[in-house]
Design an enzyme around this catalytic site. Structure first.
Site, PDB file in Angstrom:
ATOM      1  N   GLY A 263       0.830  -1.194   0.000  1.00 51.39           N
ATOM      2  CA  GLY A 263       0.000   0.000   0.000  1.00 51.39           C
ATOM      3  C   GLY A 263       0.865   1.245   0.000  1.00 51.39           C
ATOM      4  N   PHE A 264       1.571   1.448   1.109  1.00 52.18           N
ATOM      5  CA  PHE A 264       2.486   2.582   1.259  1.00 52.18           C
ATOM      6  C   PHE A 264       1.764   3.913   1.138  1.00 52.18           C
ATOM      7  CE2 PHE A 264       4.714  -0.915  -1.063  1.00 52.18           C
ATOM      8  CZ  PHE A 264       5.334  -1.454   0.056  1.00 52.18           C
TER       9      PHE A 264
ATOM     10  N   GLY B 220       0.945  -6.246   4.179  1.00 49.64           N
ATOM     11  CA  GLY B 220       2.326  -6.680   4.308  1.00 49.64           C
ATOM     12  C   GLY B 220       2.881  -6.423   5.698  1.00 49.64           C
ATOM     13  N   THR B 221       2.064  -5.800   6.527  1.00 48.12           N
ATOM     14  CA  THR B 221       2.527  -5.410   7.850  1.00 48.12           C
ATOM     15  C   THR B 221       2.474  -6.558   8.845  1.00 48.12           C
ATOM     16  OG1 THR B 221       0.256  -4.708   8.197  1.00 48.12           O
ATOM     17  CG2 THR B 221       1.833  -3.023   7.595  1.00 48.12           C
TER      18      THR B 221
ATOM     19  N   ILE C  81       6.243  -4.221  21.220  1.00 47.69           N
ATOM     20  CA  ILE C  81       6.475  -4.859  19.927  1.00 47.69           C
ATOM     21  C   ILE C  81       5.640  -6.139  19.924  1.00 47.69           C
ATOM     22  CG2 ILE C  81       8.206  -5.904  18.405  1.00 47.69           C
ATOM     23  CD1 ILE C  81       8.516  -2.838  18.790  1.00 47.69           C
TER      24      ILE C  81
ATOM     25  N   ASN D 183       5.225  -8.431  17.665  1.00 46.53           N
ATOM     26  CA  ASN D 183       5.886  -9.609  17.100  1.00 46.53           C
ATOM     27  C   ASN D 183       7.229  -9.154  16.543  1.00 46.53           C
ATOM     28  OD1 ASN D 183       6.861 -11.527  15.238  1.00 46.53           O
ATOM     29  ND2 ASN D 183       4.790 -12.310  14.838  1.00 46.53           N
TER      30      ASN D 183
ATOM     31  N   LYS E 140       3.162   1.657  19.491  1.00 43.40           N
ATOM     32  CA  LYS E 140       3.288   2.985  18.878  1.00 43.40           C
ATOM     33  C   LYS E 140       3.202   2.965  17.357  1.00 43.40           C
ATOM     34  CE  LYS E 140       6.018   5.528  22.319  1.00 43.40           C
ATOM     35  NZ  LYS E 140       7.362   6.089  22.607  1.00 43.40           N
TER      36      LYS E 140
ATOM     37  N   GLY F 126       5.251   1.087  10.926  1.00 42.22           N
ATOM     38  CA  GLY F 126       5.310   1.052   9.462  1.00 42.22           C
ATOM     39  C   GLY F 126       6.021   2.237   8.860  1.00 42.22           C
ATOM     40  N   GLU F 127       5.940   3.362   9.526  1.00 45.31           N
ATOM     41  CA  GLU F 127       6.492   4.567   8.935  1.00 45.31           C
ATOM     42  C   GLU F 127       7.680   5.135   9.700  1.00 45.31           C
ATOM     43  OE1 GLU F 127       2.713   6.684   7.024  1.00 45.31           O
ATOM     44  OE2 GLU F 127       2.297   5.479   8.773  1.00 45.31           O
TER      45      GLU F 127
END
Lengths: 204, 340, 763
Positions: C245-246, C473-474, C653, C655, C725, C728-729
């Protein structure tokens, strides 16, 4: 170049192509036919579908295809084998990689007609009896994907990479896996997966 | 992609007949109504873009049986036109005696494309000029003779600085052809009248006033083989690009040297990524012959190679880059260890 | 354990393999264009060859004559669609430029016709045969083009509410002992997810099913319904897997309603697979930006003045901007801060989110400037960050909920071998290669949005989690399954997760790194509802303290040894006591500070995202530090980046395996942005030139050698129940500056314009 109020038309003149279209010297449309085939029609509307038999994952598949159909579109749209992916349709990304006669190729630039008589292996043909292929397992173990879209192509490419003897070093793997773009950028994990699977694949 | 008739040619005669039959005298090869299909990596690509619109495709892959041999000899290397790039690149004798050939092939495209593409198809591949590849631009002299050139004052970072004309600045994109042109290869052409040979250096034509005519090949003719005289174990293909792999050259150099006792007896320099055709830098080579190598000489050779170069808005850097690539390729060729 | 599965530290979940791993390695994962359709017709787009003007006429004769053509849709016969507002103005759309509404053309590659045919091949051929006559008007391409207009973002973009400032910048800068003024440029970029921007639409009566890779199925469903003028309940969006996606699939693009409308008219499913180059103009992109940074500091390195002015290109009708000053004005302690964001309107498509939208361009500027300041101060750049580290953001004086920036710097510096660096530029080399080391801070706001979930627990422990989240994909399937398994105390392999379907309970847009925090918080809450029901059934209400109810897990393994209050609850006994075979709960969760209309908005496809700097009495960000090694070839000036090391602290976190992969991908994205990616614009005609994957360069495998991700343990109880938190970015923010800082170290040359190409390196 001035764009001001100019009138433009897209495309260019195709009159150049009217002359000399497939004439009587040309032989038939089906791939298996050869010049000597007396029954072959002399000229046929090229827009009509033609009979094609593709051998995919060990099985013969009889199809009627537009001659323009690529192996990728034949697999995806006609055989419902959607594992091979379309990422660019121009040989620039590798998502459509399959094996043809055991060599990795991009199926988006391969005409289905031209692949007749050859053995096509896709991602759907790798796992046997629900047992994952060692390369598939290695991709899982090393988390070698994120969105997964390029993954079938990566795995087919990886398999060939090992069999070609290009998995001897990290640098080799990186270079010879460079025809498969992964936008999620799982590259280091892909290298690790290829390394993990290579010995087992070479053994068997 | 326009509809086309498809046929497989089972032998060269049939292929030539099929290709000639559809040929209209007025058309250059690139617009011939019948096009040969080998690996398809250029043809299918350009047909999808609607840049090429053949009415007939003649699949010549069945000719590979006779036309794909890799035959190294002490006098000359003979390469079948339909040998796959990957097979030639991996051939042990070519790696040993013609590293410039092996590496020009290895550094091109991707493993998949090298598995598909043939040597002849590779040398015949067409420019990557963005404006040529986009038919929504009317003004491309290569596609529409006389229509102008959108690249000339457009985005032309990838374009040529050598061999250009006021009609076209499109770069010849290949790698292998630089090795062939450097090594004085001959190209064998099969046509209606049989087989003829010509120096590979004469195959490609600079754009001049006819950018649509890219080679000396006529409709109905096929490349059947290449031959490379001699052996060139001291040879290098150096390719500079933004990406580490899977990218066309910004600048490349094919260099082959014959060095005896520290003196350069023979030298070959060809340039890629910077010219409209596979570019042999003969004036530059001449400076090397009979000389002992040093960095000053390398600089003079590089300067000579680009003496006639003309940059445009975005590609001027290719002149300085190209010179440094030539110098470095020369240094590498001089210092490389020859495997015996 | 492989490197892919790091050992969990405190406050980290298990690095279990992806829930969807087997599907993805076997080709069974179905993306939008893989969905079977009953006798579909194929669509092919015709897009404009000019950026501004109008279509005078079409000549469709040749196209219609192509065998198999069913219909050709232009503005003259297009389905009538209602307008949708820009998402930032309360709508769903990524652009308000609606193709096929009129003959007008507002940007390059605008959809001007859609060909429908029996086959893909026929549709493509006919599209190629469409002839168009245009009246073209000279377009404004970008910054500096004649005809652009510039105005402050504040006042024209509803989401950009203020230009942050505090103190007296002018005076403080004037009086500063050390000053820096520098300008930075970033290019337009395109997401280029591997999956093309496909859309399939199939009607069954009045009900529409859309198969389209989307990062927001509720937004798309409601947006398309709005455009078609039908009830949103009639529209279903399905995409169990999304091929990347992004940001490109976060807002609705015009193509979807167009295809839906044509499918309705033709009464036939339609499959659209746009080409890669069409993807460059029918969706959004990251706009080019320009920045001027002014920093004033004392000789000991304390920032006394900071001003950040940014300008961004947008389209004529839409005031899109990312406005990253909200982050750059708050990152370091500084008493005098000023900022201004402007929007430059050009004849371009409306830009949109692309991975870390505000932070990528704005932190490139600030973190480059910080490095330049360190050079001026003759100070280690890490120490400059340490001196200006803060636990309170300077604009509003609010405390960071947690901030591990310097811990990240220290960990990453150690792993990288920063101490081996000789600080002088041009002082390190290896054979043909000049070597440079560089570093930068990275950060990303912690964001959450309201989310619902449905969880169903069976007597045998089998669990089904339903939520309209997105697997782009996350690892969404994986962390949601882990969350439910943990919370309910059932084995992970008994949990089934269903995502990517607008019939499921609503989840927010998978954007702004909010997904994990939002969806997992909702799943936790709903699992707790199930626990509560079971506890109530099996135990007298006072036999367990509330605290115990929160902490004691369900388990199928009865434990007789454990003390009563710690004893896991036997699920089967609980079900027997409850007299039920299945317990199913639905719940809606919203983060602290979410507006009153949150849940209503959630169902109508509006994600009320909160967090970051916009929280009431605190500010929440994830932090990291990135160190890179660049190598520059002395001869060719080719730039390579063989080592990327990042340390990150992002709360819990979920995973470590999926987290590491995502951060690794982010680091590589950052490298790509710094060295490779730029969409080239032909300034004469405002058209994209390199609109394909051979010319728009993204890294290939050979471009990436060593990438090390260090996950720091961090606990933050002030953000959301999941304590996460978002990742992905986070990683691709600092890399741009780190690489330019390393290039300076390698060459002594400061490059302030991205991407850095070999021709930018001087001899």
């Amino acid at each position: 170049m001035s764009e001001n109020s100019s009138s433009r038309r897209s495309g260019f003149d195709r009159r150049a192509f009217v002359a000399g279209v497939a004439g009587s010297a040309l032989v038939p449309l089906t791939a298996r036919a050869v010049a000597q085939d007396a029954k072959a029609p002399a000229a046929q509307d090229p827009a009509l579908p033609v009979d094609v038999t593709l051998r995919v994952n060990g099985k013969d598949k009889r199809l009627q295809l537009d001659a323009r159909t690529t192996v990728l579109d034949a697999l995806r749209e006609h055989l419902k084998l959607t594992g091979s992916k379309k990422g660019c349709d121009h040989g620039q990304c590798g998502a459509c990689t399959v094996l043809i006669d055991d060599r990795r190729v991009v199926s988006c630039l391969t005409l289905a007609l031209a692949a007749e008589g050859q053995e096509i292996t896709t991602i759907e043909g790798l796992a046997t009896n629900d047992r994952l292929h060692p390369m598939q397992q290695a991709f899982i173990d090393n988390d070698a994907f994120q969105c997964g879209y390029c993954t079938p192509g990566q795995i087919m490419s990886a398999l060939a990479c090992v069999k070609e003897g290009h998995a001897g070093s990290d640098a080799d793997i990186r270079e010879y896996m460079s025809g498969n773009i992964c936008r999620c950028a799982a590259y280091p994990n892909i290298v690790a997966a290829v390394k993990q699977a290579a010995p087992e694949i070479m053994k068997g | 992609m326009r509809p086309f008739s498809y046929q497989r040619a089972s032998d060269p005669d049939m292929a030539v007949r099929a290709l000639s039959a559809a040929a209209a005298a007025s058309n250059p090869l690139t617009k011939a109504a019948a096009q040969p299909l080998a690996g398809g990596t250029t043809l299918i690509d350009l047909m999808k873009l609607d840049v090429m619109r053949p009415a007939a495709i003649v699949d010549i892959n069945s000719l590979a049986q006779g036309w794909s041999a890799i035959e190294p000899g002490s006098e000359a290397l003979r390469l079948g036109a339909l040998a796959k790039m990957s097979d030639v690149a991996a051939h042990a004798e070519i790696e040993r005696n013609y590293p410039v050939i092996a590496n020009s092939l290895k550094l091109a495209a991707s493993a998949q494309l090298r598995n598909m593409a043939t040597l002849a198809g590779n040398v015949m591949q067409r420019t990557r000029c963005s404006y040529f590849r986009d038919v929504s631009y009317e003004n491309c002299n290569k596609r529409n003779p006389g229509s102008g050139c959108a690249a000339m004052d457009g985005v032309n970072r990838m374009h040529a600085v050598l061999g250009t004309s006021d009609q076209c600045v499109a770069t010849y994109p290949g790698d292998f052809a630089q090795a062939l042109v450097a090594l004085d290869a001959m190209v064998e052409i099969t046509g209606k009248a049989g087989t003829r040979s010509m120096p590979f250096a004469q195959l490609h034509k600079t754009p001049g006033n006819t950018p649509d005519i890219e080679t000396m090949l006529q409709p109905g003719e096929l490349i059947s083989a290449f031959s490379v005289p001699g052996q060139w174990p001291r040879s290098v293909y150096l390719k500079a690009r933004d990406r580490q792999s899977y990218e066309f050259a910004l600048s490349s150099a094919a260099v082959a040297l014959d060095v005896q006792g520290g003196t350069i007896r023979d030298a070959r320099v060809a340039l890629g990524g910077v010219a409209t055709v596979p570019w042999r830098a003969r004036e530059a080579e001449a400076l090397l012959k009979g000389q002992k190598f040093d960095d000053g000489l390398a600089q003079r050779v590089a300067d000579a190679a680009f003496a006639d170069a003309k940059g445009r808005q975005h590609n001027g850097f290719k002149i300085a880059l190209g010179k440094r690539v030539v110098m470095r390729a020369l240094q590498q060729a001089v210092t490389m260890e020859i495997r015996s | 354990m492989t490197a892919a599965a790091p050992e969990p530290k405190a406050n980290m979940g298990q690095p279990v393999p992806r829930y969807d791993a087997a599907s993805k390695v076997t080709g069974r994962a179905t993306y939008a264009s893989d969905m079977p359709l009953d006798n579909p017709a194929h669509a092919f787009l015709v897009t404009s060859a000019i950026a501004k003007g109008r279509v005078d006429s079409f000549d469709l004769d040749d196209a219609r004559a192509v065998r198999g053509v069913i219909d050709i849709v232009t503005h003259e016969n297009a389905p009538k669609l209602k307008e949708s507002k820009l998402f930032s103005n309360g709508g769903y759309a990524g652009t308000t430029i609606q193709p096929l509404k009129s003959a007008d053309i507002a940007h390059d590659g605008q959809i001007i016709a859609v060909v429908i045919a029996e086959s893909y091949e026929a549709a493509r051929e006919a599209a190629n045969r469409v002839k168009v006559s245009y009246t073209a008007v000279a377009p404004s391409a970008s910054f500096g083009s004649p005809g652009t207009t510039t105005a402050a973002a504040k006042g024209q973009n509803a989401q950009f509410k203020e230009d942050p400032q505090v103190g007296d910048f002018a005076r403080a800068f004037d009086e500063a002992e050390v000053k820096l003024t520098a300008s930075y440029d970033t290019p337009p970029q395109h997401h280029n997810p591997m999956e093309l921007f496909t859309t399939s639409c199939a009607w069954m009566g009045d009900n529409l099913v859309i198969y389209e890779g989307s990062q927001y199925v509720y937004g798309l469903k409601n947006g398309v319904a709005e455009q078609l003028g039908i009830d949103a309940d009639k529209v279903r969006v399905v995409n169990p897997y999304v091929g990347g996606g992004f940001g490109s699939r976060g807002s609705m693009t015009p193509r979807t309603a167009i295809i839906a409308g044509i499918a309705k008219r033709l009464n036939r499913p339609i499959k659209l697979v746009p080409t890669r180059d069409q993807g460059f103009t029918i969706t959004t992109h990251r706009a080019e930006t320009r920045h001027e940074i002014r920093l004033g500091a004392s000789r000991d390195g304390k920032l006394v003045a900071l001003r950040h002015e940014g300008a961004e290109v947008s389209s004529r009708p839409d005031a899109y901007c990312v406005g990253g000053t909200k982050t750059t004005t708050r990152l370091y302690a500084c008493p005098n801060v000023a900022s201004l964001v402007s929007i430059v309107r050009a004849d371009r498509n409306t830009p949109g989110f692309m991975r870390s939208p505000p932070e990528v361009p704005y932190l490139f500027a600030l973190e480059s400037a910080m490095d330049e300041l360190a050079v001026k101060l003759n100070m280690d750049p890490v120490e400059l960050r340490r001196i200006n580290d803060t636990t309170v953001e300077p604009i509003g004086g609010k405390p960071y909920t947690s901030r591990s920036l310097m811990a990240c710097f220290d960990e990453a510096a150690k792993a990288f071998g920063w101490s081996q660096r000789s600080p002088q530029p041009k002082s390190m080399s290896d054979g043909d290669w000049l070597i440079g080391y560089g570093c930068a801070a990275t950060c990303y706001p912690t964001q959450m949005a309201p989310s619902a979930a449905r969880v169903r627990l069976q007597r045998d422990g089998r669990t089904r989690v339903e939520i309209a989240g997105h697997e782009i994909g996350t690892g969404a399937y994986t962390v949601i399954a882990q969350t439910a398994a943990e919370r309910l105390g059932v084995p992970l392999d008994k949990v089934a997760v269903f995502l990517g379907d607008s019939e499921l309970p609503p989840a927010p847009v998978a954007g702004g790194s909010n997904s994990t925090a939002s969806t997992c918080s909702a799943v936790m809450m709903v699992c707790d509802q199930i626990r509560q029901r079971l506890f109530k059934a099996v135990m007298p209400s006072d036999s367990l303290t509330d605290k115990a109810k929160e902490t004691v897990g369900l388990s199928q393994a009865p434990s007789t040894q454990a003390a009563k209050s710690d004893r896991p609850l036997d699920i089967e006994k609980a079900f027997d006591a409850l007299g039920a075979g299945v317990v199913e709960e639905y719940g809606e969760w919203k983060p602290e500070g979410a507006p009153l209309d949150s849940f209503k908005a959630m169902h109508s496809g509006h994600a009320r995202i909160v967090g970051g700097h916009a929280m009431k009495d605190k500010i929440a960000y994830a932090f990291g530090a990135e160190f890179v090694e660049v190598r520059i070839n002395r001869f060719t000036h080719e730039i390579r980046c063989p080592r990327l090391v990042g340390a990150f602290a992002a709360g819990r976190i979920m995973n470590p395996r999926t987290a590491r992969s995502q951060l690794m991908g982010g680091l590589i994205w950052g490298m790509s942005s710094a060295l490779l990616e730029a969409t080239e614009i032909d300034q004469r005609n405002a058209r994209y030139v390199n609109d394909n994957l051979a010319d728009y360069l993204v890294p290939v495998n050979a471009d990436v050698a060593g990438v090390e991700v260090i996950l720091l343990s961090e606990q933050d109880d002030h953000i959301n129940p999941a304590g996460a938190k978002g990742l992905g970015e986070l990683a691709n923010v600092g890399t741009n500056a780190a690489i330019c800082n390393a290039i300076y170290h390698a060459t002594g040359q400061r490059i302030r314009k991205l991407p850095v190409r070999l021709e930018n390196i001087e001899a």
